[in-house]
Design an enzyme around this catalytic site. Structure first.
Site, PDB file in Angstrom:
ATOM      1  N   ASN A 111      -5.019   7.381  -5.939  1.00  0.00           N
ATOM      2  CA  ASN A 111      -5.702   8.631  -5.568  1.00  0.00           C
ATOM      3  C   ASN A 111      -4.928   9.878  -5.993  1.00  0.00           C
ATOM      4  OD1 ASN A 111      -3.766   8.121  -3.547  1.00  0.00           O
ATOM      5  ND2 ASN A 111      -4.912   9.201  -1.976  1.00  0.00           N
ATOM      6  N   HIS A 148      -4.679  -0.781   5.798  1.00  0.00           N
ATOM      7  CA  HIS A 148      -4.164  -0.091   6.989  1.00  0.00           C
ATOM      8  C   HIS A 148      -5.081  -0.218   8.207  1.00  0.00           C
ATOM      9  CE1 HIS A 148      -6.826   2.848   5.224  1.00  0.00           C
ATOM     10  NE2 HIS A 148      -5.943   3.264   4.347  1.00  0.00           N
ATOM     11  N   LYS A 201      -9.043  -0.123  -5.847  1.00  0.00           N
ATOM     12  CA  LYS A 201      -9.091   0.487  -4.526  1.00  0.00           C
ATOM     13  C   LYS A 201     -10.386   1.276  -4.339  1.00  0.00           C
ATOM     14  CE  LYS A 201      -7.708   2.156  -0.560  1.00  0.00           C
ATOM     15  NZ  LYS A 201      -6.583   3.012  -0.252  1.00  0.00           N
ATOM     16  N   HIS A 249       3.483  14.357   1.984  1.00  0.00           N
ATOM     17  CA  HIS A 249       2.918  15.684   1.707  1.00  0.00           C
ATOM     18  C   HIS A 249       4.056  16.673   1.951  1.00  0.00           C
ATOM     19  CE1 HIS A 249      -1.361  14.504   1.598  1.00  0.00           C
ATOM     20  NE2 HIS A 249      -1.062  13.650   2.564  1.00  0.00           N
ATOM     21  N   ASP A 292       1.435   2.469   3.486  1.00  0.00           N
ATOM     22  CA  ASP A 292       0.592   3.659   3.369  1.00  0.00           C
ATOM     23  C   ASP A 292       1.457   4.912   3.465  1.00  0.00           C
ATOM     24  OD1 ASP A 292      -1.642   5.178   2.958  1.00  0.00           O
ATOM     25  OD2 ASP A 292      -2.319   5.108   5.032  1.00  0.00           O
ATOM     26  N   ARG A 320       2.467   9.534  -5.500  1.00  0.00           N
ATOM     27  CA  ARG A 320       2.151  10.873  -6.037  1.00  0.00           C
ATOM     28  C   ARG A 320       2.603  11.003  -7.496  1.00  0.00           C
ATOM     29  NH1 ARG A 320      -1.045  10.833  -1.743  1.00  0.00           N
ATOM     30  NH2 ARG A 320      -0.149  11.695   0.153  1.00  0.00           N
ATOM     31  N   HIS A 351       1.711   5.292  -1.630  1.00  0.00           N
ATOM     32  CA  HIS A 351       1.371   6.492  -2.402  1.00  0.00           C
ATOM     33  C   HIS A 351       2.656   7.089  -2.967  1.00  0.00           C
ATOM     34  CE1 HIS A 351      -2.767   6.676  -0.797  1.00  0.00           C
ATOM     35  NE2 HIS A 351      -2.208   6.147   0.284  1.00  0.00           N
ATOM     36  N   HIS A 354       0.870  -1.190   0.000  1.00  0.00           N
ATOM     37  CA  HIS A 354       0.000   0.000   0.000  1.00  0.00           C
ATOM     38  C   HIS A 354       0.895   1.224   0.000  1.00  0.00           C
ATOM     39  CE1 HIS A 354      -3.808   2.178   1.530  1.00  0.00           C
ATOM     40  NE2 HIS A 354      -2.897   3.106   1.279  1.00  0.00           N
ATOM     41  N   HIS A 396     -10.504   1.252   1.801  1.00  0.00           N
ATOM     42  CA  HIS A 396     -10.229   2.182   2.907  1.00  0.00           C
ATOM     43  C   HIS A 396     -11.468   2.117   3.796  1.00  0.00           C
ATOM     44  CE1 HIS A 396      -8.355   5.940   4.634  1.00  0.00           C
ATOM     45  NE2 HIS A 396      -9.494   5.810   5.293  1.00  0.00           N
ATOM     46  N   ALA A 437      -3.507  14.704   5.861  1.00  0.00           N
ATOM     47  CA  ALA A 437      -3.339  13.388   6.486  1.00  0.00           C
ATOM     48  C   ALA A 437      -2.346  12.558   5.693  1.00  0.00           C
ATOM     49  CB  ALA A 437      -4.684  12.673   6.544  1.00  0.00           C
TER      50      ALA A 437
HETATM   51  C1  NCD Z   1      -3.366   9.024   2.250  1.00  0.00           C
HETATM   52  C2  NCD Z   1      -2.894  10.067   1.258  1.00  0.00           C
HETATM   53  O1  NCD Z   1      -2.339  11.085   1.679  1.00  0.00           O
HETATM   54  O2  NCD Z   1      -3.038   9.850   0.041  1.00  0.00           O
HETATM   55  N1  NCD Z   1      -3.419   9.618   3.558  1.00  0.00           N
HETATM   56  C3  NCD Z   1      -3.404   8.972   4.733  1.00  0.00           C
HETATM   57  O3  NCD Z   1      -3.556   9.642   5.757  1.00  0.00           O
HETATM   58  N2  NCD Z   1      -3.202   7.679   4.818  1.00  0.00           N
HETATM   59  C4  NCD Z   1      -4.667   8.452   1.805  1.00  0.00           C
HETATM   60  C5  NCD Z   1      -5.092   7.218   2.553  1.00  0.00           C
HETATM   61  O4  NCD Z   1      -4.570   6.133   2.331  1.00  0.00           O
HETATM   62  O5  NCD Z   1      -5.966   7.332   3.421  1.00  0.00           O
HETATM   63 ZN    ZN Z   2      -3.187   5.067   1.665  1.00  0.00          ZN
END
Ligand code: NCD
Ligand code: ZN
Length: 335
Positions: free
Chosen positions: A41, A169, A96, A245, A241, A17, A15, A13, A135, A257
């Site tokens: 996402n 998660h 997802k 950011h 996960d 970007r 991200h 899992h 999720h 988040a």
């Molecule tokens: C994730 C994100 O920033 O894309 N944020 C998070 O707090 N885990 C999205 C997600 O998996 O919920």
């Molecule tokens: Zn995630």
């Protein structure tokens, strides 16, 4: 034991970007892992074969010569046709599902969790053997959102016994217990949820870099997660996960988040399994279980770790990682 070699570590899992951020974070995952399940996402989300192919290529371009396979996912929409799902299947490892609005970039997700509404798509996925990653949070009180989603997981699991459902998660004792109730339910667990509780985020000075969805819960929840992960339970796999950011989106009014763990995940997990005398189950948690659940054969890649401290950098460009400035007892041996 002072050295350990992990065969094909997998991050189920992740991200990554896009654009500049992708170029910073993708090589960091590729350094520690052999493959990752890439979350869809983006803005806008990944919903077409063209999107998948192009995003995958941008990821491959960003990791240059490292051996790392991006395992792509599609953003769940309830209006995909059977024909489309049949076509898209060869390009993805899973679909997802985000309830609309529960986390970063999820507003195009599903607003009605009614199984009759979702039946056609779930049946098609069951038939085609496409796993469903979820999720699992409602829009209720923040500490109860995951627990409130349990009846929805149960409905999904009961009504679609041939659908592989991955509870992403998980953060609660309830979710851990659910794993043993349905054959077709599996779970990923992050690094941060094995280390922290809500106290670490908001019990003292507020720690924005530990703020993510789902929020870390109580001590008994962390205990349950730890014991199922450390035991190497066959239905549980590692999914970081890792959700980077930029600092100005974390240290501000309205903190985004997501915890950025990609560069430290494997070292943190090795340290944690070692301090709990469970190193013999690390391989199952970070690779073998996922291979079985996803019927996936990874690239052969070995990562050696040694019991020498690693001082976590304060930042990677404009992103602050978990444990910034702290020391982890285990480090990756770079060749
Ligand atoms: C994730 C994100 O920033 O894309 N944020 C998070 O707090 N885990 C999205 C997600 O998996 O919920
Ligand atoms: Zn995630």
């Amino acid at each position: 034991m002072n050295n350990i070699t992990i065969k094909s570590p997998l991050d189920m899992h992740l991200h990554l970007r896009d654009k500049e951020m992708l170029k910073i974070v993708a090589p960091l995952s590729a350094k520690s892992f052999s493959a990752g399940i890439i979350m869809p996402n983006l803005v806008p989300p990944i919903t077409t074969i063209e999107d998948i192919k192009n995003y995958k290529q941008r990821i491959i371009d960003s990791i240059k010569n490292e051996k790392f396979e991006p395992l792509m996912t599609l953003f769940f929409k309830n209006n995909y046709t059977y024909k489309f799902l049949e076509e898209v299947k060869e390009y993805i490892s899973a679909i997802k599902l985000y309830p609309s609005g529960v986390t970063t970039n999820s507003h195009e997700g599903v607003s009605n969790m009614n199984i009759e509404e979702l039946r056609e798509t779930f049946e098609a996925m069951s038939e085609l053997g496409i796993p469903l990653c979820v999720h699992g949070e409602t829009d209720g009180f923040v500490m109860d959102r995951e627990a409130e989603f349990v009846p929805i997981y149960e409905q999904f699991a009961k009504n679609f016994p041939n659908l592989k459902i991955i509870m992403e998660h998980i953060t609660t004792k309830n979710s851990v217990n659910l794993l043993n109730c349905y054959d077709n339910l599996y779970a990923t667990i992050t690094v941060q949820h094995l280390f922290i509780t809500l106290d670490d985020i908001a019990g003292g000075m507020l720690k924005p870099h530990l703020f993510c969805k789902p929020i870390a819960k109580r001590y008994e929840d962390r205990e349950a997660l730890l014991s199922v992960a450390l035991s190497g339970h066959h239905k549980v796999m590692f999914g970081s996960d890792s959700a980077p950011h930029p600092t100005d989106k974390k240290e501000c009014f309205g903190c985004a988040a997501g915890v950025f763990t990609a560069p430290i995940a494997l070292m943190a997990l090795t340290s944690l399994f070692d301090s709990n005398n469970a190193l013999e189950n690390l391989q199952a948690f970070v690779s073998d279980n996922a291979q079985k659940i996803y019927s996936y054969k990874p690239l052969d890649k070995r990562i050696e770790l040694t019991k020498k401290p690693f001082v976590v950098p304060l930042n990677y460009a404009n992103i602050v990682p978990m444990f910034a400035g702290e020391e982890l007892p285990w480090s990756i041996v770079t060749k």
